[in-house]
Design an enzyme around this catalytic site. Sequence first.
Site, PDB file in Angstrom:
ATOM      1  N   GLU A 198     -10.092 -13.711  -5.888  1.00  0.00           N
ATOM      2  CA  GLU A 198      -9.655 -12.607  -5.101  1.00  0.00           C
ATOM      3  C   GLU A 198      -8.625 -12.991  -4.042  1.00  0.00           C
ATOM      4  O   GLU A 198      -8.971 -13.718  -3.350  1.00  0.00           O
ATOM      5  CB  GLU A 198     -10.947 -11.862  -4.496  1.00  0.00           C
ATOM      6  CG  GLU A 198     -10.625 -10.477  -3.778  1.00  0.00           C
ATOM      7  CD  GLU A 198     -11.732  -9.949  -3.052  1.00  0.00           C
ATOM      8  OE1 GLU A 198     -11.508  -8.630  -2.493  1.00  0.00           O
ATOM      9  OE2 GLU A 198     -12.753 -10.728  -2.745  1.00  0.00           O
ATOM     10  N   ASP A 209      -2.306  -4.928   2.261  1.00  0.00           N
ATOM     11  CA  ASP A 209      -1.433  -4.276   3.009  1.00  0.00           C
ATOM     12  C   ASP A 209      -0.477  -3.573   2.473  1.00  0.00           C
ATOM     13  O   ASP A 209       0.391  -4.108   1.562  1.00  0.00           O
ATOM     14  CB  ASP A 209      -0.939  -5.422   3.985  1.00  0.00           C
ATOM     15  CG  ASP A 209      -0.305  -4.555   5.242  1.00  0.00           C
ATOM     16  OD1 ASP A 209       0.435  -3.552   5.000  1.00  0.00           O
ATOM     17  OD2 ASP A 209      -0.453  -5.265   6.428  1.00  0.00           O
ATOM     18  N   LYS A 243       7.158   0.129   4.852  1.00  0.00           N
ATOM     19  CA  LYS A 243       8.840   0.015   5.143  1.00  0.00           C
ATOM     20  C   LYS A 243       9.442  -0.601   3.992  1.00  0.00           C
ATOM     21  O   LYS A 243       9.080  -1.804   3.524  1.00  0.00           O
ATOM     22  CB  LYS A 243       9.073  -0.561   6.474  1.00  0.00           C
ATOM     23  CG  LYS A 243       8.666   0.201   7.603  1.00  0.00           C
ATOM     24  CD  LYS A 243       9.106  -0.607   8.990  1.00  0.00           C
ATOM     25  CE  LYS A 243       8.216   0.291  10.310  1.00  0.00           C
ATOM     26  NZ  LYS A 243       8.528  -0.117  11.397  1.00  0.00           N
TER      27      LYS A 243
END
Length: 214
Positions: free
Chosen positions: A44, A118, A122
């Site tokens: 993981e 995450d 942008k």
Amino acid sequence: MRQRNKPWADDFLRENTHLVIPNPSEYKNKWKELFGNDNPIHVEVGTGKGQFIVGMAKQYPNINFIGIELSKSVIVTAAEKVQESGQSNILLIQENAENLTDIFMENEVSTIYLNFSDPWPKNRHAKRRLTFHTFLKRYEATLAYNGELIFKTDNRGLFEYSLVSFSEYGMLLKEISLDLHKDHDPENVMTEYEEKFSAKGQPIYRCKAVFQEE
């Protein structure tokens, strides 16, 4: 979310090198020896506080699980969960995913999980996303033939980006779910984030993909 500093983290890591492995590159191609068996290895990337990997280890005792997490304050929380679980088929690594090929040999890993990574929304940060092509190259270098990459997120933008990234890299998309909990997969193990987001009624997206032989 910014993690609260844990002053005791360094001492914990020094005292628990059997849970959080220091100098993981020394065990490249030797992880099965460390586990003491020949079971498949599942990794993981971004293991967070450890709920998923502990749940998976309980559900699949004949699989060796390795969790990679860069944040010291987070990985000690995961290590505490592993310790409390008593599972002997989990090891943790405090390391950056960019160094994956320094840690694992070619064909050493059977499955890689990316859970609620995450999104780096942008465009200029796209290369930091764990489904960017440079990371895919690292996963391909460590996964065995037909090894799966399993990706879960609540972020639709990241999911759509990742599907395109997988396809452009030449991966085969085996399974796509646009609402994992509505699809009622009985074998799904939830992360902390997954519980939080699904409780709010947000759909959870999942994709299973494999690298194809040239």
